[in-house]
Design a protein around this motif. Structure first.
Motif, PDB file in Angstrom:
ATOM      1  N   ALA A 162      22.059   5.727  -3.495  1.00 55.78           N
ATOM      2  CA  ALA A 162      21.259   5.044  -4.178  1.00 55.78           C
ATOM      3  C   ALA A 162      20.025   4.650  -3.710  1.00 55.78           C
ATOM      4  N   GLY A 163      20.366   3.912  -2.576  1.00 56.39           N
ATOM      5  CA  GLY A 163      19.384   2.963  -1.743  1.00 56.39           C
ATOM      6  C   GLY A 163      18.358   3.869  -1.307  1.00 56.39           C
ATOM      7  N   LEU A 164      18.540   5.319  -0.847  1.00 55.34           N
ATOM      8  CA  LEU A 164      17.631   6.239  -0.608  1.00 55.34           C
ATOM      9  C   LEU A 164      16.683   6.657  -1.607  1.00 55.34           C
ATOM     10  N   GLN A 165      17.358   6.775  -3.155  1.00 54.53           N
ATOM     11  CA  GLN A 165      16.736   7.338  -4.065  1.00 54.53           C
ATOM     12  C   GLN A 165      16.007   5.968  -4.523  1.00 54.53           C
ATOM     13  N   ALA A 166      16.356   4.714  -4.339  1.00 55.10           N
ATOM     14  CA  ALA A 166      15.427   3.612  -4.799  1.00 55.10           C
ATOM     15  C   ALA A 166      14.196   3.671  -3.772  1.00 55.10           C
ATOM     16  N   ALA A 167      14.329   3.948  -2.422  1.00 54.88           N
ATOM     17  CA  ALA A 167      13.150   3.728  -1.637  1.00 54.88           C
ATOM     18  C   ALA A 167      12.083   4.859  -1.900  1.00 54.88           C
ATOM     19  N   ARG A 168      12.631   5.926  -2.217  1.00 52.83           N
ATOM     20  CA  ARG A 168      11.897   7.228  -2.654  1.00 52.83           C
ATOM     21  C   ARG A 168      11.029   7.061  -3.943  1.00 52.83           C
ATOM     22  N   LEU A 169      11.777   6.179  -4.744  1.00 49.49           N
ATOM     23  CA  LEU A 169      11.167   6.073  -6.056  1.00 49.49           C
ATOM     24  C   LEU A 169      10.034   4.987  -5.889  1.00 49.49           C
ATOM     25  N   ALA A 170      10.349   3.907  -5.108  1.00 48.08           N
ATOM     26  CA  ALA A 170       9.410   3.106  -4.503  1.00 48.08           C
ATOM     27  C   ALA A 170       8.173   3.679  -4.039  1.00 48.08           C
ATOM     28  N   ALA A 171       8.437   4.664  -3.193  1.00 45.56           N
ATOM     29  CA  ALA A 171       7.306   5.330  -2.526  1.00 45.56           C
ATOM     30  C   ALA A 171       6.352   6.048  -3.760  1.00 45.56           C
ATOM     31  N   LEU A 172       7.051   6.508  -4.643  1.00 48.30           N
ATOM     32  CA  LEU A 172       6.611   7.359  -5.734  1.00 48.30           C
ATOM     33  C   LEU A 172       5.774   6.667  -6.850  1.00 48.30           C
ATOM     34  N   THR A 173       6.163   5.299  -6.984  1.00 47.50           N
ATOM     35  CA  THR A 173       5.355   4.751  -7.949  1.00 47.50           C
ATOM     36  C   THR A 173       4.474   3.655  -7.409  1.00 47.50           C
ATOM     37  N   GLY A 174       4.220   3.594  -6.076  1.00 47.06           N
ATOM     38  CA  GLY A 174       3.150   2.923  -5.585  1.00 47.06           C
ATOM     39  C   GLY A 174       3.234   1.631  -4.779  1.00 47.06           C
ATOM     40  N   TYR A 175       4.583   1.897  -3.989  1.00 52.45           N
ATOM     41  CA  TYR A 175       4.810   0.656  -3.361  1.00 52.45           C
ATOM     42  C   TYR A 175       4.078   0.829  -1.938  1.00 52.45           C
ATOM     43  N   ALA A 176       3.959  -0.379  -1.175  1.00 51.75           N
ATOM     44  CA  ALA A 176       3.213  -0.394   0.212  1.00 51.75           C
ATOM     45  C   ALA A 176       4.092   0.086   1.420  1.00 51.75           C
ATOM     46  N   GLY A 177       5.715   0.046   1.236  1.00 51.93           N
ATOM     47  CA  GLY A 177       6.468   0.255   2.462  1.00 51.93           C
ATOM     48  C   GLY A 177       7.872  -0.134   1.869  1.00 51.93           C
ATOM     49  N   THR A 178       8.892   0.436   2.645  1.00 48.45           N
ATOM     50  CA  THR A 178      10.207   0.225   2.320  1.00 48.45           C
ATOM     51  C   THR A 178      10.749  -0.321   3.884  1.00 48.45           C
ATOM     52  N   SER A 179      11.822  -0.947   3.658  1.00 43.22           N
ATOM     53  CA  SER A 179      12.795  -1.289   4.798  1.00 43.22           C
ATOM     54  C   SER A 179      13.661  -0.151   5.191  1.00 43.22           C
TER      55      SER A 179
END
Length: 454
Positions: A162-179
């Motif tokens: 679920a964490g991998l999915q959340a990070a991918r969705l953060a990228a998809l929706t316009g976040y600037a980065g992920t931990s």
């Protein structure tokens, strides 16, 4: 653990019965969200990519049949008709990163009835979880009003997958980065991170900790300043950054306390030290509501690190989603249960500007000024389309969200956008309902007006 046995038991029992009754003609199931969660004016469709990957790999092997037999307490022989089953169907779906509304099909699966039934659980899981999280992510981007948002959710999501999915969705929706290093590497997406309070505690004092960290890592650094006292921590960070000449691109991070008040005080300390270029990053239980409130109060925060509450969509942790039979062997089907009535037939969503959508039949003429939203993504069990580059998806999503009515984009108490139903679909719904009621009740009950969804 087999993907095939990761399913609800009733999918297996139904599929076995279908096979026994020789009910193997094509069936279409529609996956949709009945109602939006509270404080949601729209959703962002996600999960189609992983759902399609699952379908393309789907196989029932001998070991799977043994597991099913054990679960049912039946001899293996009874489950053998399932062995060798693979998904050979057609899938039409909304591309990931598109705005969707209540009642609209996110995906329609057409396959021999036993196949389409067996894959229900995982398809629904992929679409529901990722659409829920993507919708939370985009709301953080909206609330941030152009300020950078980064993903810190991995350590508290419901499992690392679920964490991998959340990070991918953060990228998809316009976040600037992920931990999340794995996702950052897989998507060529910026990996971001600072330090923990334990790092600071391991040194004799903050100055020693900050100096050691800056010496170890060239370039800009981010220093966590609230391990002991925030204001003194900011002063120490300012002194270290100036002494080492490392102010450009560097930042301090506030992780607890009254972030609004502390950000004002931190900004004042940094500016007084001549470090106007040092940014302030805020973290610690943030989501779109907190981000909205901080910026509404004028808090001088440059970057918002959102984690737990976004990764699990804490305020709306599930979607009222469904996977319903809408056609079998060329015959439109529908459900008549009170408050859960579904619309029959294979469908299409016709998108007009501002997401003034029309839900219609798959083969009807599109309304003037509209474009069909669902695309054929799989034929004969094989992929026939792939997700465009993330940057392209982000651009399209940004443009689509900008076209939504302002009331739908509100963070608190938004007014949801609602799709309308085409005349051909409405007419078919009436005909199918009358057919079913004649068959079930012998007549058509008077005064029935249940809401139709999906």
């Amino acid at each position: 653990m087999s993907e095939t046995t990761t399913t609800d038991l009733y999918e297996v029992t139904m599929a076995l019965s279908y096979l026994r009754e020789r009910m193997t003609e094509p069936a279409t199931f529609s996956c949709f969200v009945r109602q939006l969660p509270p404080d949601r004016g729209f959703l962002v469709c996600a999960g189609a990519e992983s759902a399609l990957s699952y379908l393309s790999r789907y196989r029932v092997g001998l070991d799977d049949a043994k597991a099913f037999a054990e679960a049912l307490g039946r001899p293996l022989h009874d489950l053998m008709p399932l062995v060798g089953t693979r998904f050979t169907g057609t899938v039409r779906a909304v591309p990931e990163g598109r705005v969707v509304l209540a009642g609209e099909p996110l995906m329609e699966v057409t396959a021999p009835l036993p196949q389409a039934q067996l894959v229900e659980t995982c398809v629904l899981n992929h679409l529901s979880h990722q659409t829920m999280v993507a919708s939370k992510c985009i709301r953080c981007v909206i609330a941030a009003q152009g300020h950078a948002v980064v993903d810190f959710s991995l350590r508290r999501t419901h499992g690392t997958a679920a964490g991998l999915q959340a990070a991918r969705l953060a990228a998809l929706t316009g976040y600037a980065g992920t931990s999340n290093v794995a996702t950052a590497r897989a998507l060529n997406f910026p990996a971001v991170g600072t330090m923990a309070h334990s790092y600071v505690e391991a040194f004799e004092n903050e100055e020693a900790a900050f100096t050691a960290f800056a010496r170890c890592h060239p370039g800009p650094v981010t220093l966590l300043v609230d391990t002991y006292d925030t204001e003194s921590g900011v002063a120490v960070a300012a002194r270290v950054l100036r002494a080492l000449g490392r102010a450009d691109g560097s930042a301090i991070r506030l992780d607890s306390g009254d972030l609004k008040e502390l950000s004002f005080r931190a900004r004042a300390v940094l500016d007084a030290a001549g470090l106007t270029q040092v940014r302030i990053i805020a973290s610690g239980g943030l989501d779109e509501f907190a981000v909205h409130d901080l910026l509404s109060a004028g808090a001088p925060i440059d970057v918002f690190a959102v984690g737990t509450r976004v990764g699990v969509s804490a305020d709306a942790p599930y979607l009222d989603s469904a996977y319903k039979l809408v056609e079998y062997d060329g015959r439109p089907m529908m459900k008549l249960s009170s408050a859960k009535v579904t619309a029959p037939g294979r469908k299409q969503v016709f998108r007009r500007r501002g997401c003034a959508d029309v839900i219609g039949l798959a083969d009807e003429t599109p309304p003037v000024g509209s474009v069909p939203l669902l695309e054929t993504m799989m034929r004969g069990g094989a992929r026939c389309t792939y997700l465009p580059p993330l940057e392209e998806v982000r651009r399209q999503l940004t443009a689509e969200v900008a076209q939504l009515p302002a009331a739908a984009r509100e963070i608190r108490s938004p007014v949801p956008v609602r799709a309308t139903v085409s005349k051909p679909l409405a007419a078919l719904t009436v005909r199918v309902r009358q057919r079913i009621e004649r068959a079930v009740f012998g007549t058509t009950p008077v005064g029935r007006s249940d809401h139709v969804s999906g």
